[in-house]
Write a protein that holds these residues in place. Structure first.
Motif, PDB file in Angstrom:
ATOM      1  N   SER A 206       1.134  24.911 -23.523  1.00  0.00           N
ATOM      2  CA  SER A 206       0.400  24.775 -22.265  1.00  0.00           C
ATOM      3  C   SER A 206      -0.491  25.981 -22.013  1.00  0.00           C
ATOM      4  CB  SER A 206       1.389  24.588 -21.105  1.00  0.00           C
ATOM      5  OG  SER A 206       2.328  25.658 -21.070  1.00  0.00           O
ATOM      6  N   ASP A 207      -0.178  27.109 -22.636  1.00  0.00           N
ATOM      7  CA  ASP A 207      -0.989  28.319 -22.517  1.00  0.00           C
ATOM      8  C   ASP A 207      -1.273  28.849 -23.924  1.00  0.00           C
ATOM      9  OD1 ASP A 207      -2.283  30.620 -21.744  1.00  0.00           O
ATOM     10  OD2 ASP A 207      -0.459  31.685 -21.147  1.00  0.00           O
ATOM     11  N   PRO A 208      -2.143  28.173 -24.680  1.00  0.00           N
ATOM     12  CA  PRO A 208      -2.382  28.591 -26.068  1.00  0.00           C
ATOM     13  C   PRO A 208      -2.975  29.989 -26.175  1.00  0.00           C
ATOM     14  CG  PRO A 208      -3.985  26.934 -25.381  1.00  0.00           C
ATOM     15  CD  PRO A 208      -2.940  26.985 -24.309  1.00  0.00           C
ATOM     16  N   GLY A 209      -3.640  30.444 -25.117  1.00  0.00           N
ATOM     17  CA  GLY A 209      -4.228  31.765 -25.168  1.00  0.00           C
ATOM     18  C   GLY A 209      -3.229  32.890 -25.264  1.00  0.00           C
ATOM     19  N   SER A 210      -1.962  32.625 -24.892  1.00  0.00           N
ATOM     20  CA  SER A 210      -0.933  33.664 -24.965  1.00  0.00           C
ATOM     21  C   SER A 210      -0.170  33.635 -26.280  1.00  0.00           C
ATOM     22  CB  SER A 210       0.051  33.510 -23.801  1.00  0.00           C
ATOM     23  OG  SER A 210       0.752  32.276 -23.883  1.00  0.00           O
ATOM     24  N   ALA A 211      -0.517  32.696 -27.179  1.00  0.00           N
ATOM     25  CA  ALA A 211       0.151  32.584 -28.477  1.00  0.00           C
ATOM     26  C   ALA A 211      -0.583  33.413 -29.523  1.00  0.00           C
ATOM     27  CB  ALA A 211       0.217  31.124 -28.906  1.00  0.00           C
ATOM     28  N   LEU A 212       0.038  33.545 -30.705  1.00  0.00           N
ATOM     29  CA  LEU A 212      -0.537  34.318 -31.807  1.00  0.00           C
ATOM     30  C   LEU A 212      -1.251  33.380 -32.775  1.00  0.00           C
ATOM     31  CD1 LEU A 212       2.523  36.626 -32.617  1.00  0.00           C
ATOM     32  CD2 LEU A 212       0.569  37.149 -31.144  1.00  0.00           C
ATOM     33  N   PRO A 213      -2.565  33.507 -32.937  1.00  0.00           N
ATOM     34  CA  PRO A 213      -3.280  32.660 -33.906  1.00  0.00           C
ATOM     35  C   PRO A 213      -2.831  32.982 -35.335  1.00  0.00           C
ATOM     36  CG  PRO A 213      -4.801  33.714 -32.367  1.00  0.00           C
ATOM     37  CD  PRO A 213      -3.478  34.399 -32.208  1.00  0.00           C
ATOM     38  N   GLN A 214      -2.607  31.933 -36.121  1.00  0.00           N
ATOM     39  CA  GLN A 214      -2.186  32.086 -37.507  1.00  0.00           C
ATOM     40  C   GLN A 214      -2.967  31.111 -38.372  1.00  0.00           C
ATOM     41  OE1 GLN A 214       0.073  34.449 -38.324  1.00  0.00           O
ATOM     42  NE2 GLN A 214       0.432  34.972 -36.177  1.00  0.00           N
ATOM     43  N   SER A 215      -2.906  31.299 -39.676  1.00  0.00           N
ATOM     44  CA  SER A 215      -3.510  30.351 -40.597  1.00  0.00           C
ATOM     45  C   SER A 215      -2.621  30.207 -41.816  1.00  0.00           C
ATOM     46  CB  SER A 215      -4.911  30.806 -41.020  1.00  0.00           C
ATOM     47  OG  SER A 215      -4.853  32.039 -41.715  1.00  0.00           O
ATOM     48  N   SER A 216      -2.647  29.010 -42.381  1.00  0.00           N
ATOM     49  CA  SER A 216      -1.880  28.719 -43.592  1.00  0.00           C
ATOM     50  C   SER A 216      -2.702  27.742 -44.410  1.00  0.00           C
ATOM     51  CB  SER A 216      -0.515  28.120 -43.234  1.00  0.00           C
ATOM     52  OG  SER A 216       0.162  27.672 -44.392  1.00  0.00           O
ATOM     53  N   ALA A 225       4.513  33.414 -28.541  1.00  0.00           N
ATOM     54  CA  ALA A 225       4.634  34.834 -28.207  1.00  0.00           C
ATOM     55  C   ALA A 225       5.076  35.030 -26.766  1.00  0.00           C
ATOM     56  CB  ALA A 225       3.318  35.566 -28.451  1.00  0.00           C
ATOM     57  N   SER A 226       4.604  34.190 -25.866  1.00  0.00           N
ATOM     58  CA  SER A 226       4.898  34.358 -24.443  1.00  0.00           C
ATOM     59  C   SER A 226       6.116  33.545 -24.041  1.00  0.00           C
ATOM     60  CB  SER A 226       3.700  33.912 -23.603  1.00  0.00           C
ATOM     61  OG  SER A 226       3.483  32.515 -23.750  1.00  0.00           O
ATOM     62  N   VAL A 227       6.635  33.841 -22.866  1.00  0.00           N
ATOM     63  CA  VAL A 227       7.722  33.037 -22.300  1.00  0.00           C
ATOM     64  C   VAL A 227       7.284  31.583 -22.207  1.00  0.00           C
ATOM     65  CG1 VAL A 227       9.018  32.585 -20.177  1.00  0.00           C
ATOM     66  CG2 VAL A 227       8.873  34.910 -21.062  1.00  0.00           C
ATOM     67  N   SER A 228       6.058  31.349 -21.765  1.00  0.00           N
ATOM     68  CA  SER A 228       5.538  29.987 -21.652  1.00  0.00           C
ATOM     69  C   SER A 228       5.558  29.265 -22.987  1.00  0.00           C
ATOM     70  CB  SER A 228       4.101  30.030 -21.106  1.00  0.00           C
ATOM     71  OG  SER A 228       3.485  28.760 -21.188  1.00  0.00           O
ATOM     72  N   ASN A 229       5.112  29.935 -24.051  1.00  0.00           N
ATOM     73  CA  ASN A 229       5.108  29.314 -25.384  1.00  0.00           C
ATOM     74  C   ASN A 229       6.506  28.892 -25.808  1.00  0.00           C
ATOM     75  OD1 ASN A 229       2.744  31.799 -26.695  1.00  0.00           O
ATOM     76  ND2 ASN A 229       2.336  29.968 -25.484  1.00  0.00           N
ATOM     77  N   TYR A 230       7.463  29.808 -25.692  1.00  0.00           N
ATOM     78  CA  TYR A 230       8.825  29.493 -26.134  1.00  0.00           C
ATOM     79  C   TYR A 230       9.431  28.380 -25.282  1.00  0.00           C
ATOM     80  CZ  TYR A 230       8.883  33.451 -29.368  1.00  0.00           C
ATOM     81  OH  TYR A 230       8.621  34.306 -30.415  1.00  0.00           O
ATOM     82  N   ARG A 231       9.123  28.372 -23.982  1.00  0.00           N
ATOM     83  CA  ARG A 231       9.615  27.279 -23.137  1.00  0.00           C
ATOM     84  C   ARG A 231       9.048  25.938 -23.581  1.00  0.00           C
ATOM     85  NH1 ARG A 231       9.070  30.264 -17.203  1.00  0.00           N
ATOM     86  NH2 ARG A 231      11.126  31.301 -17.234  1.00  0.00           N
ATOM     87  N   ASP A 232       7.773  25.921 -23.955  1.00  0.00           N
ATOM     88  CA  ASP A 232       7.184  24.671 -24.432  1.00  0.00           C
ATOM     89  C   ASP A 232       7.934  24.145 -25.654  1.00  0.00           C
ATOM     90  OD1 ASP A 232       5.178  24.605 -22.492  1.00  0.00           O
ATOM     91  OD2 ASP A 232       3.756  25.731 -23.726  1.00  0.00           O
ATOM     92  N   LEU A 233       8.349  25.030 -26.534  1.00  0.00           N
ATOM     93  CA  LEU A 233       9.072  24.617 -27.738  1.00  0.00           C
ATOM     94  C   LEU A 233      10.409  23.981 -27.388  1.00  0.00           C
ATOM     95  CD1 LEU A 233       8.270  27.791 -29.847  1.00  0.00           C
ATOM     96  CD2 LEU A 233       7.497  25.490 -30.404  1.00  0.00           C
ATOM     97  N   GLU A 283       8.200  43.095 -26.678  1.00  0.00           N
ATOM     98  CA  GLU A 283       7.990  42.135 -25.590  1.00  0.00           C
ATOM     99  C   GLU A 283       8.162  40.705 -26.083  1.00  0.00           C
ATOM    100  OE1 GLU A 283       4.585  40.802 -22.307  1.00  0.00           O
ATOM    101  OE2 GLU A 283       4.092  42.213 -23.910  1.00  0.00           O
ATOM    102  N   ARG A 284       7.585  40.406 -27.245  1.00  0.00           N
ATOM    103  CA  ARG A 284       7.726  39.059 -27.790  1.00  0.00           C
ATOM    104  C   ARG A 284       9.189  38.735 -28.083  1.00  0.00           C
ATOM    105  NH1 ARG A 284       6.357  36.905 -33.685  1.00  0.00           N
ATOM    106  NH2 ARG A 284       6.353  34.667 -33.241  1.00  0.00           N
ATOM    107  N   LYS A 285       9.895  39.690 -28.650  1.00  0.00           N
ATOM    108  CA  LYS A 285      11.323  39.503 -28.929  1.00  0.00           C
ATOM    109  C   LYS A 285      12.092  39.233 -27.636  1.00  0.00           C
ATOM    110  CE  LYS A 285      15.369  40.124 -31.159  1.00  0.00           C
ATOM    111  NZ  LYS A 285      16.084  38.981 -31.752  1.00  0.00           N
ATOM    112  N   ARG A 286      11.799  39.998 -26.598  1.00  0.00           N
ATOM    113  CA  ARG A 286      12.502  39.800 -25.323  1.00  0.00           C
ATOM    114  C   ARG A 286      12.133  38.451 -24.694  1.00  0.00           C
ATOM    115  NH1 ARG A 286      12.117  45.692 -24.940  1.00  0.00           N
ATOM    116  NH2 ARG A 286      10.001  45.584 -24.081  1.00  0.00           N
TER     117      ARG A 286
END
Length: 701
Positions: A206-216, A225-233, A283-286
């Motif tokens: 819901s807040d992609p701007g707070s996540a870490l961009p990656q490529s594979s 990375a954010s609390v919001s990201n982990y909650r979405d998961l 912070e990300r770990k917490r």
């Protein structure tokens, strides 16, 4: 089903009115039944950390017509699913500060007893109920009863279906609990090295701007990375009706592995860039830890009765999720944390292949010099004036490779940092040849061990670091580092947890079962006789140095301590590696459960081997992928059973004189098919393997 009001209900209703709760109270003899509503309880309910007199109950409650306000709920607990007689009624709140999740510890319960529970929410005179959950307390200390539970791990959601969990529900197993060994969520939205999302099974932040961009490869994706990201998961995974029903039926005892935070993590460090960039983020770990505690029904604080305050749970670096459970006479369950306290991988991902890690003096002191007389192990001090031109060439090549890897302006500084000191000619001459420079003669040069001899052949890579390391060289170097670092190089548990674990292993319970997120079973690829393989590959490799194979001295020391202290009936159970194993490691039985849905290790290895330039028709691919089960058994005589290409779970029953393990397995090719409406067909696709553990020996049952 309606429920008669009894005296305590009336008193609680009076108190609720006085406190202005959301519950209206009626003196009617019969109250209308509530409406079960997943709209108001979208992740249903769950229970966990059962003890003889307590259990933790969980829900997430929302008001679809509201503005995200706190919701007042009522928790009901009884010994019947109809809630005719209650043992507890309690008013509680689901707070927006914790995504409207709620954990309540219920105490003063009876041992080895089944309880039913639900949460109620009232709005505008209408009562809404969560689905009914069922849980079971542990047997009393010393109670002479067998204990039966499932252990499982690794339930990637993206593009995959929880057919293994569905099969467990269909079997309606009589279980005391489910032990979940980590990777409850996967923190990425589509890493094509192991994930294939589709429209029906995808994660969107819901807040992609707070996540870490990656490529594979060609795919761009995000890492939480954010609390919001982990909650979405967690919200997404728990929206699956199969996993909801599983939580409604059985209590969970959970530990984390890496993906609850970051792939192959150590402490607060990620590994996505393979050393190209700094990935430490406290912070990300917490954030990851906070949401883990919000969404899973566990109690790491030995809390009193009532709502568990997630804000009071210590987070990194003061994390503590390790804890133990006394399950009657025959089971002490010991849940460990193998991610928070571990050091970096012994071979860093950004290690310069030429760097000598054991010089001639170190080899002599280790008693290993006689094995390193070959020119292959010759090295020079590249800082010597006579090698100035070669040093400049090496630094230039390093910068080019670093720029290609995306380092940008850091490339020059990194080349100076790494291209220095003692360097192995096995790597130096390879680079010099590539730039058409004359190689340096190994004659009369000292001998030493370098990262290239450990399997590290490129600058920024997991191969030769976390995966596929030369076994004999790794064992020698790890033993040396273990000594000179005073054991810090393999302090995977941390000092406090290790002391705690050894103390708990001396418990009087018949079986001491350790929840170890990563596998104790040693996985070795022996390519010594594969004549078609390049010369540098014709050796023995540890496949995975991120699991216990990466901590061989600590593993040996720990298992020796168990033997020396006559700890009988110890058993390690694990997940993480996406394969089934049963083995005896240095006298201690170990079981590893397959993944629920994540890509099996055979598939992961196959992609890596092809990516390394060995097609499916090659002898190398055939040995390490096609024949993986046979290869692993041949290299580790302690392995009794292995299956590296199936999903499923394991059931373990511990008794007074033995433990029985059953692996329920389904071919990995079924994971992209939703079998929710084909129960009979699903059951026919499963096979099973039954094993007996007695007196430290594993046999077929």
């Amino acid at each position: 089903m309606s429920q008669k009001l009894h005296r305590r209900s009336i008193l609680q209703c009076i108190a609720a009115v006085a406190a202005s709760t959301a519950f209206g109270c009626s003196r009617d003899e019969e109250a209308p039944p509530p409406t079960t509503s997943l709209e108001h309880f979208p992740q249903s309910v769950a229970s966990g950390d059962p003890r003889a007199d307590s259990v933790v109950l969980w829900t997430r409650a929302v008001n679809p017509a509201g503005n995200g306000e706190a919701l007042r709920l009522r928790l009901e607990v009884g010994t019947e699913a109809e809630f005719r007689t209650l043992v507890l009624e309690q008013d509680v709140q689901a707070l927006p500060s914790h995504d409207h999740t709620l954990k309540v510890k219920v105490t003063n319960l009876q041992p080895r007893t089944t309880y039913y529970y639900r949460f109620l929410y009232e709005r505008e005179g209408q009562r809404y109920a969560s689905p009914v959950g069922r849980t079971r307390t542990a047997p009393a200390s010393g109670q002479d009863v067998p204990v039966r539970f499932v252990f499982a791990s690794c339930q990637d959601f993206l593009g995959r279906y929880y057919n293994a969990w569905q099969y467990l529900l269909q079997r309606d197993e009589d279980l005391d609990f489910i032990a979940f060994l980590g990777d409850y969520i996967y923190e990425t939205t589509g890493d094509e090295s192991f994930q294939t999302p589709d429209e029906n099974r995808a994660v969107r932040f819901s807040d992609p701007g707070s996540a870490l961009p990656q490529s594979s490869g060609t795919r761009q994706y995000l890492a939480a990375a954010s609390v919001s990201n982990y909650r979405d998961l967690y919200r997404t995974v728990r929206s699956d009706r199969i996993i909801q029903r599983l939580h409604e039926r059985y209590p969970f005892i959970s530990v984390w592995d890496d993906h609850e935070f970051s792939n192959d993590s150590w402490g607060s460090h990620g590994t996505y860039s393979d050393g190209r960039f700094e990935e430490r983020s406290d912070e990300r770990k917490r954030n990851a830890e906070q949401v883990f505690h919000e969404y899973l029904p566990l109690d790491t604080l030995d809390s009193g009765a009532g709502t568990i305050d997630v804000d009071s749970v210590p987070r990194f670096p003061n994390t503590r999720i390790y804890r133990d459970f006394d399950y009657g006479k025959h089971l002490r369950l010991i849940a460990t944390d193998l991610r928070t306290f571990r050091p970096d991988h012994l071979i860093p991902e950004d290690a310069y292949p030429g760097t000598v890690v054991m010089d001639a003096a170190a080899l002599t002191a280790s008693g290993a010099a006689a094995a390193f007389t070959s020119d292959l192990f010759a090295y020079i001090n590249i800082d010597a004036a006579e090698y100035a031109q070669q040093k400049a060439a090496l630094q230039q090549v390093y910068q080019q490779l670093a720029l290609q890897a995306g380092l940008g302006g850091e490339s020059a500084a990194r080349s100076v940092q790494h291209v220095r000191g003692n360097l192995a000619l096995a790597y130096v001459n390879q680079v010099l040849t590539q730039v058409s420079a004359a190689p340096i003669s190994p004659t009369d040069k000292p001998r030493g061990l370098a990262y290239v001899h450990l399997g590290k052949t490129s600058l920024f890579a997991q191969q030769g670091s976390r995966y596929v390391v030369v076994k004999s060289a790794f064992e020698l170097y790890s033993r040396y580092r273990y000594t000179v670092s005073q054991r810090a190089s393999e302090n995977v548990l941390g000092n406090e947890q290790e002391a705690w674990l050894l103390e708990r292993m001396r418990a009087d319970n018949t079986w001491k079962v350790v929840l170890s997120a990563v596998s104790l079973t040693s996985m070795v690829w022996d390519l010594t006789d594969v004549t078609e393989a390049p010369a540098n590959l014709r050796t023995r490799f540890y496949f995975n140095a991120d699991q216990w194979d990466g901590f061989p001295n600590k593993r040996a020391e720990l298992l020796k301590s168990l033997r020396d202290n006559n700890v009988r009936n110890s058993l390690f159970i694990s997940g993480d590696i996406h394969a089934s194993f049963a083995s005896v490691e240095q006298g201690v039985p170990a079981l590893t459960t397959p993944a629920i849905s994540s890509t099996p290790v055979k598939g992961l290895a196959g992609g890596a081997v092809i990516g390394a330039g060995f097609p499916a028709t090659s002898a190398v691919y055939r040995r390490v992928v096609t024949e993986m089960d046979a290869t692993l058994r041949a290299s580790n005589p302690g392995i009794v059973f292995t299956d590296t290409d199936a999903h499923g779970f394991a059931v373990l029953e511990v008794r007074a004189d033995e433990a029985l393990a059953t692996f329920h397995l389904i071919p990995s090719t079924e994971v992209r098919t939703n079998h929710a409406d084909t129960a009979e067909a699903l059951g026919a696709k499963f096979s099973r393997k039954d094993l007996r553990i007695r007196d430290g020996v594993i046999t077929d049952a």
